[in-house]
Structure formats: C-alpha cells, structure tokens
Design an enzyme around this catalytic site. Structure first.
Site, PDB file in Angstrom:
ATOM      1  N   THR A 138       0.823  -1.209   0.000  1.00 19.77           N
ATOM      2  CA  THR A 138       0.000   0.000   0.000  1.00 19.77           C
ATOM      3  C   THR A 138       0.858   1.260   0.000  1.00 19.77           C
ATOM      4  OG1 THR A 138      -1.427   1.272   1.471  1.00 19.77           O
ATOM      5  CG2 THR A 138      -0.091  -0.368   2.518  1.00 19.77           C
ATOM      6  N   ASP A 139       0.269   2.369  -0.452  1.00 21.24           N
ATOM      7  CA  ASP A 139       0.987   3.650  -0.371  1.00 21.24           C
ATOM      8  C   ASP A 139       1.016   4.169   1.065  1.00 21.24           C
ATOM      9  OD1 ASP A 139      -1.696   4.356  -0.137  1.00 21.24           O
ATOM     10  OD2 ASP A 139      -1.640   5.926  -1.666  1.00 21.24           O
ATOM     11  N   GLU A 140       0.225   3.540   1.959  1.00 19.64           N
ATOM     12  CA  GLU A 140       0.182   4.031   3.343  1.00 19.64           C
ATOM     13  C   GLU A 140       1.519   3.849   4.066  1.00 19.64           C
ATOM     14  OE1 GLU A 140      -3.403   3.203   5.514  1.00 19.64           O
ATOM     15  OE2 GLU A 140      -4.550   2.959   3.671  1.00 19.64           O
ATOM     16  N   TYR A 163      -1.715  -0.774  10.908  1.00 18.57           N
ATOM     17  CA  TYR A 163      -1.837  -1.417   9.590  1.00 18.57           C
ATOM     18  C   TYR A 163      -0.643  -1.080   8.706  1.00 18.57           C
ATOM     19  CZ  TYR A 163      -3.242  -1.841   4.678  1.00 18.57           C
ATOM     20  OH  TYR A 163      -3.264  -2.123   3.329  1.00 18.57           O
ATOM     21  N   LYS A 167       2.398  -3.459   7.162  1.00 19.93           N
ATOM     22  CA  LYS A 167       2.661  -3.605   5.722  1.00 19.93           C
ATOM     23  C   LYS A 167       4.097  -3.170   5.407  1.00 19.93           C
ATOM     24  CE  LYS A 167       0.254  -4.748   2.849  1.00 19.93           C
ATOM     25  NZ  LYS A 167      -0.032  -6.100   2.317  1.00 19.93           N
TER      26      LYS A 167
HETATM   27  P1  NAD Z   1      -9.322  -7.722   2.072  1.00 21.02           P
HETATM   28  O1  NAD Z   1      -9.339  -7.446   3.532  1.00 21.02           O
HETATM   29  O2  NAD Z   1     -10.545  -7.439   1.274  1.00 21.02           O
HETATM   30  O3  NAD Z   1      -8.944  -9.249   1.801  1.00 21.02           O
HETATM   31  C1  NAD Z   1      -7.917  -9.894   2.466  1.00 21.02           C
HETATM   32  C2  NAD Z   1      -8.049 -11.374   2.219  1.00 21.02           C
HETATM   33  O4  NAD Z   1      -6.940 -12.029   2.858  1.00 21.02           O
HETATM   34  C3  NAD Z   1      -9.320 -12.000   2.795  1.00 21.02           C
HETATM   35  O5  NAD Z   1      -9.934 -12.848   1.851  1.00 21.02           O
HETATM   36  C4  NAD Z   1      -8.817 -12.791   3.996  1.00 21.02           C
HETATM   37  O6  NAD Z   1      -9.597 -13.930   4.287  1.00 21.02           O
HETATM   38  C5  NAD Z   1      -7.418 -13.165   3.568  1.00 21.02           C
HETATM   39  N1  NAD Z   1      -6.538 -13.409   4.720  1.00 21.02           N
HETATM   40  C6  NAD Z   1      -6.385 -12.639   5.822  1.00 21.02           C
HETATM   41  N2  NAD Z   1      -5.526 -13.201   6.676  1.00 21.02           N
HETATM   42  C7  NAD Z   1      -5.085 -14.353   6.086  1.00 21.02           C
HETATM   43  C8  NAD Z   1      -4.174 -15.363   6.462  1.00 21.02           C
HETATM   44  N3  NAD Z   1      -3.530 -15.307   7.629  1.00 21.02           N
HETATM   45  N4  NAD Z   1      -3.976 -16.385   5.621  1.00 21.02           N
HETATM   46  C9  NAD Z   1      -4.634 -16.459   4.433  1.00 21.02           C
HETATM   47  N5  NAD Z   1      -5.527 -15.541   4.036  1.00 21.02           N
HETATM   48  C10 NAD Z   1      -5.745 -14.489   4.846  1.00 21.02           C
HETATM   49  O7  NAD Z   1      -8.067  -6.897   1.512  1.00 21.02           O
HETATM   50  P2  NAD Z   1      -7.897  -6.159   0.104  1.00 21.02           P
HETATM   51  O8  NAD Z   1      -8.472  -4.808   0.203  1.00 21.02           O
HETATM   52  O9  NAD Z   1      -8.321  -7.075  -0.960  1.00 21.02           O
HETATM   53  O10 NAD Z   1      -6.306  -6.008   0.072  1.00 21.02           O
HETATM   54  C11 NAD Z   1      -5.487  -7.005  -0.489  1.00 21.02           C
HETATM   55  C12 NAD Z   1      -4.028  -6.586  -0.370  1.00 21.02           C
HETATM   56  O11 NAD Z   1      -3.835  -5.353  -1.052  1.00 21.02           O
HETATM   57  C13 NAD Z   1      -3.591  -6.353   1.066  1.00 21.02           C
HETATM   58  O12 NAD Z   1      -2.292  -6.828   1.208  1.00 21.02           O
HETATM   59  C14 NAD Z   1      -3.620  -4.832   1.221  1.00 21.02           C
HETATM   60  O13 NAD Z   1      -2.670  -4.415   2.163  1.00 21.02           O
HETATM   61  C15 NAD Z   1      -3.250  -4.400  -0.181  1.00 21.02           C
HETATM   62  N6  NAD Z   1      -3.769  -3.096  -0.586  1.00 21.02           N
HETATM   63  C16 NAD Z   1      -5.099  -2.789  -0.425  1.00 21.02           C
HETATM   64  C17 NAD Z   1      -5.581  -1.547  -0.862  1.00 21.02           C
HETATM   65  C18 NAD Z   1      -7.044  -1.204  -0.767  1.00 21.02           C
HETATM   66  O14 NAD Z   1      -7.414  -0.057  -1.036  1.00 21.02           O
HETATM   67  N7  NAD Z   1      -7.924  -2.140  -0.429  1.00 21.02           N
HETATM   68  C19 NAD Z   1      -4.698  -0.632  -1.423  1.00 21.02           C
HETATM   69  C20 NAD Z   1      -3.355  -0.981  -1.574  1.00 21.02           C
HETATM   70  C21 NAD Z   1      -2.907  -2.209  -1.152  1.00 21.02           C
END
Ligand code: NAD
Length: 354
Positions: A138-140, A163, A167
């Site tokens: 993430t950009d965070e 969080y 990350k």
């Molecule tokens: P989300 O919370 O919607 O989904 C996360 C998924 O990971 C879920 O299906 C969960 O069951 C699974 N999970 C959690 N813990 C686990 C574990 N210990 N073992 C296996 N599976 C596990 O998250 P998202 O929004 O889809 O984000 C996905 C990735 O992208 C993350 O790494 C997040 O940091 C990154 N990200 C998200 C955003 C955003 O805006 N949502 C932006 C940039 C980066």
C-alpha cells in the site's frame, strides 16, 4: 497466450482485490490459479462464483502463517509465481486490535517467503528462471503528504498506523529475501482501491449502503483528508503486468491520479444515488455528518505511477467519475451480495477510536 502453462498462487484471493485478480487471471489469461485464503471476516467466496467450476481454478483454505500447510501446497501445485495479497487490511480494525495485523501481515509474509524460497531452491532451469514472488502493498507505508508532492518508489517509509507499519515491515522482509537469499521478488505499492465486491466497512461501500438505507453518512474529521482512488480492476491488471514484465528487485507504485477529499467522495456517492436511486425524503447529501477523526489519520496520499506507465506500459482505464458510477451501479444491482454480509452480522458500527 498470457501465462500459458503457468500456475499462480494468489493469497487472499477471496478478498476484495484478490478476487478481482483471480477473476482477471481466469478471464484474460491462460494461467492456472490457486486461491489460498484463510477466509477471515473479510473473505467472500460469493465474489468468485464465476471462478468456481473453472478447471483452471482451485481454492485452498489455508492460513499463510502455517508453514507446513503452505509447504504441502507448494509440493502439490509446483507454482511458477506467488502473488501475496493475504492481509488484514482495515486501518480502523488495526487501531483496536493490532495483534492480528502483526500476525498475518508480518509473520504470514515471513512464512510464505520462507516456503517460497524453499520451493524456489528446489527448481531448476527455465522453471527456476521464471519463478516470481510479487508482494502487494500500500501507499500508506509512506506516511502522510503535505499539500504538494507525490509518493515515488524512492520515498522514505514513514508508516503511522498499526496497519501501515505491519505492511511496511512485510515490504522490508520481501526486499531482504531478495537481497539476502536471491528470491526473485517484486513489490507494488498502490493507492486506495474501490469497485465491486468491496466489504461494506470501507468508505465507499459503507456510504452507498448507508445512503440507500437513509442513514447518517459519517465523515471523519473535517472531511478534507485526501486519498488517490484507483478502480480495483485497473489494479488487478497492473499486478499481472508487473508479474509478467517487472524486474525482480524492483518496486512499482500503482495509482490512478484521482485525488479526492473524503468529503468529495461522499458527495459524489450522494449525487449518484440521487440520480440512480432517488429517495422520497430528499437529496442524499442531507445525510452527511462530521464525526470524530481517526487517531493518526494521514492527511494526504498521492501516487506517482509514472514508472509503471513508462517502463511497463500500464495505464488506468477508469477515471474516478467513470469508476464510481460503475461501482454505485454494481451495489444497486448486487444487493444480495452485500445484504448477505449484513445478515451474517456485520454491524457497520464505528470502530478504531483508540
Ligand atoms: P481484504 O481485507 O478485502 O482481503 C484480504 C483477504 O486475505 C481476505 O480474503 C482474507 O480472508 C485473507 N486473509 C487474511 N488473513 C489471512 C491469512 N492469515 N492467511 C490467508 N488468508 C488471509 O483486503 P484487500 O483490500 O483485498 O487487500 C489485499 C491486499 O492489497 C492487502 O495486502 C492490502 O494491504 C493491499 N492493498 C489494499 C488496498 C485497498 O485499497 N484495499 C490498497 C493498496 C494495497
């Protein structure tokens, strides 16, 4: 013939972005996809109804903190790549309960790096040359910007929430596994995503659903915090492009050049609801109220994605106006998807006040 004969592990494939990646890989490439997900509260297999039954798709319920469990999957499927999206992802939850974030985001990333390295070392020839570990971040991790400037790939890390700190730690581990052990890793840092299949705790679906129910739309602080929004399907396409063409050891920023204040985002949702699902009681903007700010709420994020555009030829297809209209329409057309989450007991209550 993209990814023909390639097996890709997608961790967190039942989450918001992970499910978009799985759908994109199955729809637009020839990859065989193994979705590895523990199925936390944030997971939803109803986001993958189009994948179920596809002979190129397999689902494995598995925690990424469990090394022996992961090892069995590496041995069984012999993957060519890992896309690591599994994470705890909600900042407000990380304020109330940081332990899970340390566990999955740091220990889990460490564990899957170890198992990927073990697998990588067992490979030979072309299969070894081709192997990639792509870590999605993430950009965070960069902290908060002032009025001007953009995050680039060389911006120093300064995470402010549990969080983003978890990350940031995972990004450092990924880098170290490349520098120390030679695992071919890549990292992407993306801005805020939005789009279909987004869990209702996140800003945009939260506002759409509350707006549809005629409930208060709570905006944190003065509503002037700025995020840079990217349509989730554009993110999924960027990730497969990085996997395909990115150089191991590199990091790539992903963002849509769509800076908006939180208040602008909520007002846009309100205006779309007025047009697409008008309420007899009047305009949806009347529901907006300002509530206590999130502790440590970063003021502004904005991404410079020019490296990804220049070096790999990626371009976002949606701008904020087109993407948000698609999103509101999707929530209107797919009430069963989100009503099911509410029926399972998700309360939409305010958390994360520390
Ligand atoms: P989300 O919370 O919607 O989904 C996360 C998924 O990971 C879920 O299906 C969960 O069951 C699974 N999970 C959690 N813990 C686990 C574990 N210990 N073992 C296996 N599976 C596990 O998250 P998202 O929004 O889809 O984000 C996905 C990735 O992208 C993350 O790494 C997040 O940091 C990154 N990200 C998200 C955003 C955003 O805006 N949502 C932006 C940039 C980066």
């Amino acid at each position: 013939m993209r990814f023909k004969g390639t097996t890709i592990f997608v961790t967190g494939g039942a989450g918001f972005i992970g499910s978009a990646v799985v759908r994109h890989l199955l729809r637009d490439t020839h990859a065989r996809v193994v979705n590895i997900d523990k199925l936390t509260y944030a997971a939803n297999l109803n986001s993958l109804l189009t994948a179920t039954g596809n002979p190129r798709y397999a689902f494995e319920r598995q925690c990424i903190c469990d090394g022996p469990g992961l090892r069995q999957l590496f041995e069984r499927y012999q993957p060519d790549a890992v896309m690591n999206l599994a994470a705890e992802s909600h900042v407000d939850r990380s304020i109330d309960g940081p332990g899970e974030f340390v566990q999955t985001n740091i220990v889990g990333t460490f564990t899957i790096l170890q198992e990927s390295l073990r697998h990588y070392r067992s490979l030979e020839g072309e299969k070894r040359d081709r192997f990639r570990f792509l870590h999605i971040s993430t950009d965070e991790v960069f902290g908060s910007l002032g009025k001007d400037g953009l995050f680039t790939e060389t911006t120093a890390y300064a995470p402010n929430s549990p969080y983003s700190a978890s990350k940031a730690s995972s990004d450092h581990l990924v880098r170290a596994w490349r520098e120390t052990y030679g695992l071919p890793t890549l990292v992407t840092n993306c801005s805020n995503n939005y789009g279909p299949y987004h869990f209702p705790e996140k800003l945009i679906p939260h506002m759409i659903i509350k707006g549809l129910h005629g409930e208060n739309l709570p905006v944190y602080g003065d509503g002037q915090n700025i995020r840079d929004w990217l349509f989730v399907e554009d993110h999924a396409k960027a990730l497969t492009m990085v996997l395909e063409r990115g150089a191991p050891g590199e990091t790539y920023n992903v963002g849509g050049r769509n800076e908006r204040t939180n208040l602008q985002v909520v007002e846009t949702v309100c205006d779309l609801l007025d047009r697409l699902a008008p309420a007899a009681e009047g305009r949806h903007r009347r529901l907006i109220s300002f509530v206590a700010n999130r502790p440590g709420h970063d003021r502004r994020y904005a991404i410079d994605a020019s490296k990804l555009e220049r070096e790999l030829g990626w371009e976002a297809e949606e701008n904020f106006e087109s993407g948000i209209e698609k999103t509101v329409n999707w929530y209107l057309d797919n009430r069963v998807w989100w009503q099911d989450i509410l029926d399972r007991g998700y309360q939409q209550d305010r958390i994360g006040l520390g």
